[in-house]
Design a protein around this motif. Sequence first.
Motif, PDB file in Angstrom:
ATOM      1  N   VAL A  59     -17.697  -1.406  -8.191  1.00 21.00           N
ATOM      2  CA  VAL A  59     -17.469  -0.183  -8.957  1.00 21.00           C
ATOM      3  C   VAL A  59     -17.389   0.990  -7.984  1.00 21.00           C
ATOM      4  N   ASN A  60     -16.368   1.796  -8.141  1.00 16.10           N
ATOM      5  CA  ASN A  60     -16.173   2.949  -7.269  1.00 16.10           C
ATOM      6  C   ASN A  60     -17.263   3.992  -7.554  1.00 16.10           C
ATOM      7  N   PRO A  61     -18.066   4.346  -6.543  1.00 18.17           N
ATOM      8  CA  PRO A  61     -19.170   5.285  -6.760  1.00 18.17           C
ATOM      9  C   PRO A  61     -18.762   6.757  -6.717  1.00 18.17           C
ATOM     10  N   GLU A  62     -17.518   7.028  -6.351  1.00 13.74           N
ATOM     11  CA  GLU A  62     -17.077   8.414  -6.191  1.00 13.74           C
ATOM     12  C   GLU A  62     -17.046   9.143  -7.532  1.00 13.74           C
ATOM     13  N   PRO A  63     -17.348  10.442  -7.517  1.00 13.13           N
ATOM     14  CA  PRO A  63     -17.256  11.214  -8.763  1.00 13.13           C
ATOM     15  C   PRO A  63     -15.802  11.386  -9.200  1.00 13.13           C
ATOM     16  N   ALA A  64     -15.628  11.713 -10.456  1.00 11.87           N
ATOM     17  CA  ALA A  64     -14.292  11.916 -11.015  1.00 11.87           C
ATOM     18  C   ALA A  64     -13.510  12.913 -10.174  1.00 11.87           C
ATOM     19  N   GLY A  65     -12.285  12.566  -9.867  1.00 11.87           N
ATOM     20  CA  GLY A  65     -11.417  13.449  -9.095  1.00 11.87           C
ATOM     21  C   GLY A  65     -11.463  13.213  -7.598  1.00 11.87           C
ATOM     22  N   LEU A  66     -12.404  12.402  -7.124  1.00 13.40           N
ATOM     23  CA  LEU A  66     -12.530  12.176  -5.682  1.00 13.40           C
ATOM     24  C   LEU A  66     -12.274  10.724  -5.287  1.00 13.40           C
ATOM     25  N   THR A  67     -11.737   9.948  -6.198  1.00 15.66           N
ATOM     26  CA  THR A  67     -11.446   8.554  -5.899  1.00 15.66           C
ATOM     27  C   THR A  67     -10.136   8.438  -5.130  1.00 15.66           C
ATOM     28  N   MET A  68      -9.924   7.270  -4.534  1.00 14.12           N
ATOM     29  CA  MET A  68      -8.708   7.042  -3.754  1.00 14.12           C
ATOM     30  C   MET A  68      -7.453   7.077  -4.617  1.00 14.12           C
ATOM     31  N   SER A  69      -7.601   6.700  -5.872  1.00 15.58           N
ATOM     32  CA  SER A  69      -6.451   6.654  -6.760  1.00 15.58           C
ATOM     33  C   SER A  69      -6.907   7.000  -8.177  1.00 15.58           C
ATOM     34  N   THR A  70      -5.950   7.043  -9.086  1.00 10.71           N
ATOM     35  CA  THR A  70      -6.225   7.307 -10.506  1.00 10.71           C
ATOM     36  C   THR A  70      -5.305   6.423 -11.338  1.00 10.71           C
ATOM     37  N   LEU A  71      -5.643   6.260 -12.588  1.00  5.50           N
ATOM     38  CA  LEU A  71      -4.743   5.528 -13.488  1.00  5.50           C
ATOM     39  C   LEU A  71      -3.389   6.222 -13.566  1.00  5.50           C
ATOM     40  N   HIS A  72      -3.397   7.537 -13.483  1.00  2.61           N
ATOM     41  CA  HIS A  72      -2.138   8.283 -13.509  1.00  2.61           C
ATOM     42  C   HIS A  72      -1.204   7.803 -12.391  1.00  2.61           C
ATOM     43  N   LEU A  73      -1.775   7.535 -11.223  1.00  2.00           N
ATOM     44  CA  LEU A  73      -0.971   7.057 -10.099  1.00  2.00           C
ATOM     45  C   LEU A  73      -0.655   5.568 -10.215  1.00  2.00           C
ATOM     46  N   GLU A  74      -1.578   4.792 -10.745  1.00  2.00           N
ATOM     47  CA  GLU A  74      -1.427   3.338 -10.795  1.00  2.00           C
ATOM     48  C   GLU A  74      -0.579   2.841 -11.955  1.00  2.00           C
ATOM     49  N   VAL A  75      -0.420   3.633 -12.998  1.00  2.00           N
ATOM     50  CA  VAL A  75       0.250   3.145 -14.212  1.00  2.00           C
ATOM     51  C   VAL A  75       1.657   2.622 -13.923  1.00  2.00           C
ATOM     52  N   THR A  76       2.346   3.203 -12.965  1.00  2.00           N
ATOM     53  CA  THR A  76       3.712   2.760 -12.667  1.00  2.00           C
ATOM     54  C   THR A  76       3.741   1.414 -11.945  1.00  2.00           C
ATOM     55  N   ARG A  77       2.587   0.938 -11.498  1.00  6.89           N
ATOM     56  CA  ARG A  77       2.515  -0.363 -10.811  1.00  6.89           C
ATOM     57  C   ARG A  77       1.849  -1.445 -11.664  1.00  6.89           C
ATOM     58  N   LEU A  78       1.503  -1.119 -12.880  1.00  9.56           N
ATOM     59  CA  LEU A  78       0.826  -2.094 -13.735  1.00  9.56           C
ATOM     60  C   LEU A  78       1.755  -3.209 -14.204  1.00  9.56           C
ATOM     61  N   TYR A  79       3.055  -3.055 -13.990  1.00 12.36           N
ATOM     62  CA  TYR A  79       4.004  -4.116 -14.343  1.00 12.36           C
ATOM     63  C   TYR A  79       3.654  -5.425 -13.648  1.00 12.36           C
ATOM     64  N   ARG A  80       2.960  -5.350 -12.515  1.00 14.43           N
ATOM     65  CA  ARG A  80       2.589  -6.557 -11.764  1.00 14.43           C
ATOM     66  C   ARG A  80       1.697  -7.482 -12.581  1.00 14.43           C
ATOM     67  N   PHE A  81       1.111  -6.946 -13.642  1.00 15.03           N
ATOM     68  CA  PHE A  81       0.168  -7.716 -14.445  1.00 15.03           C
ATOM     69  C   PHE A  81       0.718  -8.057 -15.833  1.00 15.03           C
ATOM     70  N   ILE A  82       1.994  -7.752 -16.071  1.00 16.02           N
ATOM     71  CA  ILE A  82       2.599  -7.963 -17.391  1.00 16.02           C
ATOM     72  C   ILE A  82       3.476  -9.212 -17.352  1.00 16.02           C
ATOM     73  N   LYS A  83       3.221 -10.090 -18.286  1.00 18.40           N
ATOM     74  CA  LYS A  83       3.961 -11.351 -18.369  1.00 18.40           C
ATOM     75  C   LYS A  83       5.448 -11.081 -18.569  1.00 18.40           C
ATOM     76  N   GLY A  84       6.260 -11.690 -17.690  1.00 16.85           N
ATOM     77  CA  GLY A  84       7.710 -11.626 -17.820  1.00 16.85           C
ATOM     78  C   GLY A  84       8.348 -10.295 -17.479  1.00 16.85           C
ATOM     79  N   HIS A  85       7.606  -9.370 -16.878  1.00 17.82           N
ATOM     80  CA  HIS A  85       8.197  -8.066 -16.552  1.00 17.82           C
ATOM     81  C   HIS A  85       9.286  -8.245 -15.495  1.00 17.82           C
ATOM     82  N   PRO A  86      10.461  -7.616 -15.671  1.00 21.23           N
ATOM     83  CA  PRO A  86      11.564  -7.817 -14.731  1.00 21.23           C
ATOM     84  C   PRO A  86      11.300  -7.306 -13.309  1.00 21.23           C
ATOM     85  N   LYS A  87      10.394  -6.349 -13.143  1.00 17.52           N
ATOM     86  CA  LYS A  87      10.093  -5.834 -11.799  1.00 17.52           C
ATOM     87  C   LYS A  87       9.070  -6.699 -11.061  1.00 17.52           C
ATOM     88  N   LYS A  88       8.429  -7.587 -11.772  1.00 17.04           N
ATOM     89  CA  LYS A  88       7.372  -8.411 -11.183  1.00 17.04           C
ATOM     90  C   LYS A  88       7.959  -9.324 -10.111  1.00 17.04           C
TER      91      LYS A  88
END
Length: 143
Positions: A59-88
Amino acid sequence: MNFNRLYPEIFDEFQKAPTRKEKIDVLRKYDNGRLREFLFLMFSPNIEFDVEIPKTYKVNPEPAGLTMSTLHLEVTRLYRFIKGHPKKAVGLTGEKQKNLLINVLESIHKDEAELLIKVMKREVKIPYLTLQIVKEAFPGINL
Protein backbone atom coordinates in the motif's frame (compact mmCIF):
# COMPACT_ATOMS: atom_id res chain seq x y z
CA MET A 1 -11.29 21.26 -15.85
CA ASN A 2 -9.88 20.41 -12.45
CA PHE A 3 -7.32 17.60 -12.25
CA ASN A 4 -6.20 18.24 -8.66
CA ARG A 5 -8.72 15.91 -7.04
CA LEU A 6 -8.31 12.18 -6.77
CA TYR A 7 -11.29 10.15 -7.96
CA PRO A 8 -12.24 9.05 -4.42
CA GLU A 9 -12.26 12.73 -3.42
CA ILE A 10 -14.52 13.57 -6.35
CA PHE A 11 -16.89 10.74 -5.43
CA ASP A 12 -16.85 11.83 -1.78
CA GLU A 13 -17.80 15.37 -2.83
CA PHE A 14 -20.49 13.83 -5.05
CA GLN A 15 -21.94 11.88 -2.10
CA LYS A 16 -21.99 14.95 0.13
CA ALA A 17 -23.86 17.08 -2.40
CA PRO A 18 -27.38 17.42 -0.98
CA THR A 19 -29.46 17.41 -4.16
CA ARG A 20 -29.49 15.49 -7.43
CA LYS A 21 -28.72 18.69 -9.34
CA GLU A 22 -25.72 19.43 -7.12
CA LYS A 23 -24.47 15.84 -7.52
CA ILE A 24 -24.62 16.25 -11.29
CA ASP A 25 -22.86 19.61 -10.95
CA VAL A 26 -20.02 17.92 -9.03
CA LEU A 27 -19.54 15.39 -11.83
CA ARG A 28 -19.62 18.15 -14.45
CA LYS A 29 -17.18 20.28 -12.46
CA TYR A 30 -14.54 17.56 -12.85
CA ASP A 31 -15.57 16.56 -16.36
CA ASN A 32 -12.76 15.38 -18.60
CA GLY A 33 -12.18 12.48 -20.95
CA ARG A 34 -10.36 10.39 -18.38
CA LEU A 35 -13.06 10.70 -15.71
CA ARG A 36 -15.64 9.76 -18.34
CA GLU A 37 -13.50 6.78 -19.33
CA PHE A 38 -13.30 5.69 -15.68
CA LEU A 39 -17.08 6.03 -15.33
CA PHE A 40 -17.43 3.99 -18.52
CA LEU A 41 -15.29 1.24 -16.97
CA MET A 42 -17.45 1.37 -13.85
CA PHE A 43 -20.80 1.10 -15.63
CA SER A 44 -20.35 -0.55 -19.02
CA PRO A 45 -21.83 -4.05 -19.01
CA ASN A 46 -19.49 -4.95 -21.89
CA ILE A 47 -16.27 -4.47 -19.92
CA GLU A 48 -14.76 -7.60 -18.42
CA PHE A 49 -11.49 -7.42 -16.55
CA ASP A 50 -9.40 -10.52 -17.05
CA VAL A 51 -6.58 -9.93 -14.62
CA GLU A 52 -6.07 -11.74 -11.36
CA ILE A 53 -6.53 -9.23 -8.55
CA PRO A 54 -3.52 -9.54 -6.24
CA LYS A 55 -4.32 -10.57 -2.71
CA THR A 56 -1.44 -8.45 -1.42
CA TYR A 57 0.52 -5.46 -2.63
CA LYS A 58 2.48 -2.70 -0.91
CA VAL A 59 0.00 0.00 0.00
CA ASN A 60 1.38 3.38 -0.99
CA PRO A 61 2.01 5.34 2.24
CA GLU A 62 2.21 8.75 0.54
CA PRO A 63 -0.50 11.32 1.30
CA ALA A 64 -3.04 12.23 -1.35
CA GLY A 65 -1.47 14.25 -4.14
CA LEU A 66 2.09 13.09 -3.48
CA THR A 67 1.99 9.63 -5.02
CA MET A 68 3.97 8.64 -8.10
CA SER A 69 0.81 8.34 -10.14
CA THR A 70 -2.98 8.75 -9.98
CA LEU A 71 -5.97 6.97 -11.44
CA HIS A 72 -6.38 10.03 -13.64
CA LEU A 73 -3.02 9.20 -15.23
CA GLU A 74 -3.46 5.42 -15.23
CA VAL A 75 -6.99 5.20 -16.63
CA THR A 76 -5.74 5.38 -20.23
CA ARG A 77 -3.60 2.26 -19.61
CA LEU A 78 -6.26 0.13 -17.94
CA TYR A 79 -7.03 -1.50 -21.31
CA ARG A 80 -4.19 -3.92 -20.44
CA PHE A 81 -6.58 -5.57 -17.99
CA ILE A 82 -9.71 -5.70 -20.19
CA LYS A 83 -10.60 -8.95 -21.91
CA GLY A 84 -10.37 -8.70 -25.69
CA HIS A 85 -9.36 -5.03 -25.80
CA PRO A 86 -7.87 -4.22 -29.24
CA LYS A 87 -4.94 -2.24 -27.75
CA LYS A 88 -3.93 -5.10 -25.46
CA ALA A 89 -0.55 -6.54 -26.39
CA VAL A 90 -0.61 -9.95 -28.01
CA GLY A 91 1.03 -12.45 -25.71
CA LEU A 92 0.45 -10.47 -22.52
CA THR A 93 0.42 -13.28 -19.98
CA GLY A 94 -1.73 -13.42 -16.87
CA GLU A 95 1.38 -13.20 -14.71
CA LYS A 96 2.62 -10.10 -16.55
CA GLN A 97 -0.84 -8.52 -16.25
CA LYS A 98 -0.87 -9.21 -12.53
CA ASN A 99 2.59 -7.63 -12.14
CA LEU A 100 1.50 -4.58 -14.13
CA LEU A 101 -1.57 -4.24 -11.90
CA ILE A 102 0.57 -4.52 -8.78
CA ASN A 103 2.77 -1.72 -10.13
CA VAL A 104 -0.29 0.46 -10.71
CA LEU A 105 -1.78 -0.26 -7.27
CA GLU A 106 1.53 0.47 -5.54
CA SER A 107 2.03 3.76 -7.41
CA ILE A 108 -1.35 5.35 -6.66
CA HIS A 109 -2.92 6.54 -3.41
CA LYS A 110 -4.36 3.78 -1.22
CA ASP A 111 -7.93 5.08 -1.65
CA GLU A 112 -7.55 5.05 -5.43
CA ALA A 113 -6.10 1.53 -5.31
CA GLU A 114 -9.12 0.35 -3.29
CA LEU A 115 -11.48 2.04 -5.76
CA LEU A 116 -9.74 0.47 -8.76
CA ILE A 117 -9.94 -3.00 -7.23
CA LYS A 118 -13.65 -2.51 -6.54
CA VAL A 119 -14.21 -1.41 -10.15
CA MET A 120 -12.36 -4.47 -11.44
CA LYS A 121 -14.38 -6.77 -9.17
CA ARG A 122 -17.62 -4.96 -10.07
CA GLU A 123 -18.17 -4.14 -6.41
CA VAL A 124 -18.29 -0.34 -6.49
CA LYS A 125 -21.05 1.02 -4.30
CA ILE A 126 -21.02 4.81 -4.26
CA PRO A 127 -24.34 6.06 -2.90
CA TYR A 128 -26.44 7.80 -5.57
CA LEU A 129 -23.85 7.25 -8.31
CA THR A 130 -25.90 5.35 -10.85
CA LEU A 131 -25.81 4.78 -14.57
CA GLN A 132 -28.84 7.05 -14.87
CA ILE A 133 -27.18 9.99 -13.09
CA VAL A 134 -23.95 9.52 -15.11
CA LYS A 135 -25.96 9.64 -18.34
CA GLU A 136 -27.78 12.72 -17.10
CA ALA A 137 -24.52 14.46 -16.21
CA PHE A 138 -22.88 13.47 -19.50
CA PRO A 139 -25.57 12.96 -22.16
CA GLY A 140 -22.98 12.05 -24.82
CA ILE A 141 -21.35 9.25 -22.83
CA ASN A 142 -21.51 5.96 -24.71
CA LEU A 143 -23.12 3.73 -22.08
